[in-house]
Design a protein around this motif. Structure first.
Motif, PDB file in Angstrom:
ATOM      1  N   LEU A  36      85.838 141.644 -40.702  1.00 42.74           N
ATOM      2  CA  LEU A  36      84.692 142.550 -40.380  1.00 42.74           C
ATOM      3  C   LEU A  36      83.847 142.085 -39.467  1.00 42.74           C
ATOM      4  O   LEU A  36      83.392 142.971 -38.501  1.00 42.74           O
ATOM      5  CB  LEU A  36      84.102 143.300 -42.008  1.00 42.74           C
ATOM      6  N   ALA A  37      83.239 140.877 -39.742  1.00 42.65           N
ATOM      7  CA  ALA A  37      82.582 140.182 -38.872  1.00 42.65           C
ATOM      8  C   ALA A  37      82.789 140.015 -37.543  1.00 42.65           C
ATOM      9  O   ALA A  37      82.410 140.327 -36.559  1.00 42.65           O
ATOM     10  CB  ALA A  37      81.739 138.956 -39.484  1.00 42.65           C
ATOM     11  N   GLY A  38      84.355 139.709 -37.426  1.00 44.20           N
ATOM     12  CA  GLY A  38      84.947 139.591 -36.275  1.00 44.20           C
ATOM     13  C   GLY A  38      84.864 140.984 -35.502  1.00 44.20           C
ATOM     14  O   GLY A  38      84.946 140.997 -34.281  1.00 44.20           O
TER      15      GLY A  38
ATOM     16  N   GLU B  85      83.245 131.092 -39.616  1.00 46.89           N
ATOM     17  CA  GLU B  85      83.159 130.913 -38.074  1.00 46.89           C
ATOM     18  C   GLU B  85      83.056 132.453 -37.726  1.00 46.89           C
ATOM     19  O   GLU B  85      82.238 132.631 -36.701  1.00 46.89           O
ATOM     20  CB  GLU B  85      84.390 130.343 -37.698  1.00 46.89           C
ATOM     21  N   ALA B  86      83.817 133.482 -38.321  1.00 44.35           N
ATOM     22  CA  ALA B  86      83.651 134.702 -37.517  1.00 44.35           C
ATOM     23  C   ALA B  86      82.379 135.303 -37.881  1.00 44.35           C
ATOM     24  O   ALA B  86      81.995 135.933 -36.933  1.00 44.35           O
ATOM     25  CB  ALA B  86      84.703 135.587 -38.225  1.00 44.35           C
TER      26      ALA B  86
ATOM     27  N   LEU C  78      88.857 137.305 -49.769  1.00 43.67           N
ATOM     28  CA  LEU C  78      88.077 136.140 -49.240  1.00 43.67           C
ATOM     29  C   LEU C  78      88.392 136.162 -47.573  1.00 43.67           C
ATOM     30  O   LEU C  78      87.274 135.458 -47.147  1.00 43.67           O
ATOM     31  CB  LEU C  78      88.988 134.900 -49.955  1.00 43.67           C
ATOM     32  N   ARG C  79      89.397 136.715 -47.407  1.00 42.82           N
ATOM     33  CA  ARG C  79      89.099 136.697 -45.600  1.00 42.82           C
ATOM     34  C   ARG C  79      88.650 137.972 -45.250  1.00 42.82           C
ATOM     35  O   ARG C  79      88.332 138.265 -43.948  1.00 42.82           O
ATOM     36  CB  ARG C  79      90.455 136.870 -45.105  1.00 42.82           C
ATOM     37  N   LEU C  80      88.221 138.948 -46.067  1.00 41.33           N
ATOM     38  CA  LEU C  80      87.483 140.224 -45.494  1.00 41.33           C
ATOM     39  C   LEU C  80      86.203 140.210 -44.542  1.00 41.33           C
ATOM     40  O   LEU C  80      86.335 140.717 -43.632  1.00 41.33           O
ATOM     41  CB  LEU C  80      87.462 141.245 -46.720  1.00 41.33           C
TER      42      LEU C  80
ATOM     43  N   PHE D 279      89.527 132.938 -31.783  1.00 41.88           N
ATOM     44  CA  PHE D 279      88.654 133.972 -32.290  1.00 41.88           C
ATOM     45  C   PHE D 279      89.578 134.890 -33.285  1.00 41.88           C
ATOM     46  O   PHE D 279      88.999 134.935 -34.460  1.00 41.88           O
ATOM     47  CB  PHE D 279      88.184 135.135 -31.464  1.00 41.88           C
ATOM     48  N   VAL D 280      90.763 135.184 -33.167  1.00 41.78           N
ATOM     49  CA  VAL D 280      91.619 135.991 -34.002  1.00 41.78           C
ATOM     50  C   VAL D 280      92.010 134.712 -35.398  1.00 41.78           C
ATOM     51  O   VAL D 280      91.935 135.407 -36.468  1.00 41.78           O
ATOM     52  CB  VAL D 280      92.830 136.354 -33.435  1.00 41.78           C
TER      53      VAL D 280
END
Length: 184
Positions: free
Chosen positions: A94-96, A140-141, A88-90, A130-131
């Motif tokens: 990847l976008a970041g 957001e990312a 769910l965080r992937l 951002f991190v």
């Protein structure tokens, strides 16, 4: 050492550290599940449905807080890898990472200097906000990536390429769709 490797090796180490800590930091919080649960429910209930909050005003089905583009990307990830804290965080990670790469390209092209691109990318990569966004299951990312992509395409379209203008507009539109209240 080849100059390309001077960028790729640190970036690979940076990405590897973030992949390792993706499901370890920060502690899971309700908002991550609020934003990703509709993607998990789609294959079962045939609709983007959020069941973890009260269905006030039929918000569980028609929630304007859940952008469809963000949810569809998660559907693909969950179908392939399952529904875990890591998956769910992937999308955010990847976008970041892609946003950092595009930030480098924007700095390099705007100022005709690889050093400016490096500094811009490093500053973004070290930003705690951002991190933090890269390590949550929130949109957001993905919004940051699509916004930076829109700016990159707009900068490249200076030569009059209408398809790049179209891509810039589409990317900005998708950024607004990822979290509709942020696009208002």
């Amino acid at each position: 050492m080849n100059k390309k490797w001077m960028f790729l090796v640190p970036f690979a180490i940076y990405a590897g550290i973030h992949f390792f800590y993706l499901d370890k930091y920060p502690t899971p919080w309700w908002d991550e599940f609020f934003y990703t649960e509709p993607s998990w429910q789609l294959p079962v209930k045939k609709a983007f449905i959020a069941t973890i909050h009260p269905d006030i005003g039929h918000m569980g089905v028609t929630s304007v807080l859940h952008g469809r583009f963000f949810l569809w990307i998660n559907v693909v990830i969950f179908k392939i890898l399952g529904y875990t804290l890591f998956t769910l965080r992937l999308q955010s990670l990847l976008a970041g990472l892609a946003a950092i790469g595009l930030t480098y390209l924007i700095g390099k092209e705007l100022f005709s200097s690889k050093m400016v691109g490096w500094v811009a990318a490093v500053l973004l990569a070290l930003s705690t906000l951002f991190v933090g966004g890269m390590h949550t299951g929130r949109p957001e990312a993905t919004i940051a990536f699509l916004t930076v992509l829109s700016l990159y395409l707009l900068g490249r379209a200076r030569n009059g390429n209408l398809w790049l203008y179209f891509g810039a507009g589409l990317s900005a539109t998708l950024a607004s769709d990822c979290h509709p209240p942020s696009g208002v």
